[in-house]
Design a protein around this motif. Structure first.
Motif, PDB file in Angstrom:
ATOM      1  N   ALA A 179       0.828  -1.202   0.000  1.00  0.00           N
ATOM      2  CA  ALA A 179       0.000   0.000   0.000  1.00  0.00           C
ATOM      3  C   ALA A 179       0.865   1.256   0.000  1.00  0.00           C
ATOM      4  O   ALA A 179       0.591   2.216  -0.745  1.00  0.00           O
ATOM      5  CB  ALA A 179      -0.933  -0.006   1.210  1.00  0.00           C
ATOM      6  N   SER A 228       2.699   1.560  -3.407  1.00  0.00           N
ATOM      7  CA  SER A 228       1.769   1.940  -4.459  1.00  0.00           C
ATOM      8  C   SER A 228       1.346   3.400  -4.327  1.00  0.00           C
ATOM      9  O   SER A 228       1.243   4.121  -5.328  1.00  0.00           O
ATOM     10  CB  SER A 228       0.534   1.032  -4.417  1.00  0.00           C
ATOM     11  OG  SER A 228       0.887  -0.322  -4.591  1.00  0.00           O
ATOM     12  N   ALA A 229       1.105   3.846  -3.100  1.00  0.00           N
ATOM     13  CA  ALA A 229       0.727   5.242  -2.892  1.00  0.00           C
ATOM     14  C   ALA A 229       1.842   6.177  -3.342  1.00  0.00           C
ATOM     15  O   ALA A 229       1.591   7.236  -3.941  1.00  0.00           O
ATOM     16  CB  ALA A 229       0.395   5.481  -1.422  1.00  0.00           C
ATOM     17  N   THR A 241      -0.197   4.549  -7.739  1.00  0.00           N
ATOM     18  CA  THR A 241      -0.991   3.414  -8.200  1.00  0.00           C
ATOM     19  C   THR A 241      -1.887   2.924  -7.067  1.00  0.00           C
ATOM     20  O   THR A 241      -1.758   3.350  -5.921  1.00  0.00           O
ATOM     21  CB  THR A 241      -0.090   2.260  -8.682  1.00  0.00           C
ATOM     22  OG1 THR A 241       0.791   1.871  -7.611  1.00  0.00           O
ATOM     23  CG2 THR A 241       0.745   2.693  -9.873  1.00  0.00           C
ATOM     24  N   SER A 242      -2.790   2.020  -7.378  1.00  0.00           N
ATOM     25  CA  SER A 242      -3.738   1.502  -6.397  1.00  0.00           C
ATOM     26  C   SER A 242      -3.382   0.074  -6.024  1.00  0.00           C
ATOM     27  O   SER A 242      -3.394  -0.817  -6.880  1.00  0.00           O
ATOM     28  CB  SER A 242      -5.165   1.555  -6.960  1.00  0.00           C
ATOM     29  OG  SER A 242      -6.050   0.808  -6.156  1.00  0.00           O
ATOM     30  N   ALA A 243      -3.075  -0.133  -4.752  1.00  0.00           N
ATOM     31  CA  ALA A 243      -2.794  -1.493  -4.294  1.00  0.00           C
ATOM     32  C   ALA A 243      -4.016  -2.380  -4.472  1.00  0.00           C
ATOM     33  O   ALA A 243      -3.900  -3.562  -4.830  1.00  0.00           O
ATOM     34  CB  ALA A 243      -2.362  -1.469  -2.830  1.00  0.00           C
ATOM     35  N   HIS A 244      -5.196  -1.821  -4.239  1.00  0.00           N
ATOM     36  CA  HIS A 244      -6.427  -2.600  -4.404  1.00  0.00           C
ATOM     37  C   HIS A 244      -6.579  -3.087  -5.837  1.00  0.00           C
ATOM     38  O   HIS A 244      -6.937  -4.246  -6.078  1.00  0.00           O
ATOM     39  CB  HIS A 244      -7.624  -1.734  -4.000  1.00  0.00           C
ATOM     40  CG  HIS A 244      -8.937  -2.422  -4.165  1.00  0.00           C
ATOM     41  ND1 HIS A 244      -9.728  -2.273  -5.294  1.00  0.00           N
ATOM     42  CD2 HIS A 244      -9.617  -3.283  -3.358  1.00  0.00           C
ATOM     43  CE1 HIS A 244     -10.815  -2.998  -5.166  1.00  0.00           C
ATOM     44  NE2 HIS A 244     -10.781  -3.609  -4.003  1.00  0.00           N
ATOM     45  N   THR A 245      -6.289  -2.222  -6.803  1.00  0.00           N
ATOM     46  CA  THR A 245      -6.376  -2.624  -8.212  1.00  0.00           C
ATOM     47  C   THR A 245      -5.362  -3.701  -8.537  1.00  0.00           C
ATOM     48  O   THR A 245      -5.654  -4.661  -9.253  1.00  0.00           O
ATOM     49  CB  THR A 245      -6.160  -1.408  -9.125  1.00  0.00           C
ATOM     50  OG1 THR A 245      -7.182  -0.435  -8.870  1.00  0.00           O
ATOM     51  CG2 THR A 245      -6.196  -1.801 -10.596  1.00  0.00           C
ATOM     52  N   ASP A 271     -13.989  -7.861  -5.495  1.00  0.00           N
ATOM     53  CA  ASP A 271     -13.803  -7.880  -4.045  1.00  0.00           C
ATOM     54  C   ASP A 271     -14.240  -9.204  -3.437  1.00  0.00           C
ATOM     55  O   ASP A 271     -13.674  -9.653  -2.432  1.00  0.00           O
ATOM     56  CB  ASP A 271     -14.568  -6.725  -3.405  1.00  0.00           C
ATOM     57  CG  ASP A 271     -13.910  -5.378  -3.655  1.00  0.00           C
ATOM     58  OD1 ASP A 271     -12.696  -5.366  -3.952  1.00  0.00           O
ATOM     59  OD2 ASP A 271     -14.601  -4.345  -3.591  1.00  0.00           O
ATOM     60  N   ASN A 281       4.164  -3.571  -8.666  1.00  0.00           N
ATOM     61  CA  ASN A 281       4.210  -2.237  -9.267  1.00  0.00           C
ATOM     62  C   ASN A 281       5.093  -2.195 -10.517  1.00  0.00           C
ATOM     63  O   ASN A 281       5.276  -1.136 -11.107  1.00  0.00           O
ATOM     64  CB  ASN A 281       4.706  -1.207  -8.253  1.00  0.00           C
ATOM     65  CG  ASN A 281       3.602  -0.745  -7.318  1.00  0.00           C
ATOM     66  OD1 ASN A 281       2.798   0.116  -7.669  1.00  0.00           O
ATOM     67  ND2 ASN A 281       3.552  -1.326  -6.134  1.00  0.00           N
TER      68      ASN A 281
END
Length: 387
Positions: free
Chosen positions: A39, A42-43, A47-51, A108, A382
């Motif tokens: 997280a 990615s931040a 970028t989005s860790a969730h994606t 999800d 990433n």
């Protein structure tokens, strides 16, 4: 314990979860560190860790099957056809059920399934290692598995965690002499990944060994349970392969044709060997080639150690098939470490070694492995990510 022996399952007891609790808590902690680092990384990159965990690479294919069913394919400029029939159906089925029963999206729901399955896999690995060795080896085996460099895949909406959970508990059922249960678990494992054949092979090896042992000890009186386990084990994989063959009109070769469209097949490792050899054309690439050779040697050495330590025959059969399918596939060379994730018995020699040293030293080793795994996982997802 020799490769021909099984011990009865321990009697049911309330303390079963309590025995596994340190392994499960340690597993959750290792994976939490990895997710936090992912997280933050990615931040920092925007970028989005969730994606990355739910909507990239294979996760997109699983989600599409869950939402729309089978029938999607991509035709590439070189003529290759990437069809969603290459992806086995159990994970999409569970994603669809999760989305129907909860407010979660398909993606999800897949992440929820993976999270629960990864904990079930950790518990299954603990159960196998504790049964073969002892509780401390079981805890160490789970922590080593969690801290593998590609351990972040265990937290993605991929099928590795789900398959490993089914495989580990099927193997535990085999080791405790419950071959019908093993067959019942092998069948859905065969609906999860093509490597479900490894679980089938382990069940069959145990059943045949049981028949040999019964002939020697019971004077020819044979139990029907091994035969039932053998019949149940391949139903999932065989059912899906036959369905694909009927859908494509290619019969038994239908699924192989689908895999050929992805340029994936089994060539005994020839293409992988050529891929490694190609790395030695320049100095920077040669370092990667050396690393790949070292990785293959390590995997084969760990398997050899398992043989020398007389791991039970079903574990050796299962690990051998998983390893052969991973190393001898003709395509997607970067995915081989991910494909080896279910081969957790390879880690038992390392777990035994960690269990024998003093706690502060083993904690330091596992802590370092956790940090390396977290950093590599964040860098990997990433970057190129799992193909």
């Amino acid at each position: 314990m020799t490769d021909l022996e099984t011990r009865p399952a321990p009697p049911p007891r309330v303390g079963a979860v309590r025995r596994a609790a340190p392994a499960l808590a340690g597993y959750a902690a290792v994976r939490a560190v990895g997710l936090v680092v992912l997280a933050l990384w990615s931040a920092a990159r925007g970028t989005s860790a969730h994606t990355l965990l739910t909507a990239r690479w294979d996760a997109l294919w699983y989600t599409r099957v869950a939402e729309l069913g089978y029938g999607y394919e991509v035709r590439l400029p070189n003529g290759d056809v990437h069809a969603d029939l290459a992806f086995f159906p159990l994970l999409p089925w569970l994603e669809r059920a999760g989305a129907a029963l909860t407010p979660l999206s398909y993606a999800d729901a897949g992440l929820l399934v993976t999270t629960l399955a990864s904990l079930a896999a950790a518990w299954g690995i603990f159960a196998v290692a504790e049964h073969v060795y002892d509780r401390r080896v079981g805890v160490c085996a789970v922590l080593v598995w969690a801290a593998l460099p590609v351990g972040v895949v265990q937290s993605m909406a991929y099928s590795e965690s789900l398959f490993t959970a089914l495989a580990a508990w099927a193997l535990y059922a085999v080791l405790t002499g419950r071959l019908v249960t093993a067959g019942l678990l092998a069948a859905p494992a065969g609906l999860t990944r093509p490597v479900g054949a490894a679980v089938v092979a382990a069940v069959w090896a145990a059943a045949l060994t049981s028949y040999v042992r019964d002939r020697r000890t019971r004077g020819g009186a044979l139990s029907i349970r091994p035969a039932v386990g053998m019949l149940l084990a391949p139903l999932g994989a065989a059912g899906y392969v036959l369905w694909v063959g009927r859908r494509t009109g290619q019969g038994l070769l239908g699924y192989l044709d689908v895999q050929a469209g992805w340029r994936n097949g089994f060539d005994g490792g020839y293409a992988f060997a050529r891929f490694i050899a190609g790395k030695f054309t320049s100095f920077p690439a040669a370092l990667a080639g050396v690393g790949l050779i070292a990785g293959v040697v390590l995997v084969l050495w760990l398997y050899g150690v398992g043989v020398r330590q007389r791991q039970p025959l079903p574990l050796l059969v299962y690990t051998g098939v998983v390893t052969a399918l991973a190393l001898c596939a003709s395509s997607y060379f970067g995915s081989k470490p991910r494909l080896l994730l279910p081969a957790f018995p390879l880690l038992l020699p390392l777990a035994r070694a960690l269990a024998r040293i003093r706690l502060p030293r083993s904690a330091a080793i596992l802590g370092t492995a956790t940090a390396v795994s977290a950093l590599y996982g964040a860098f990997w997802l990433n970057g190129s990510g799992p193909p």
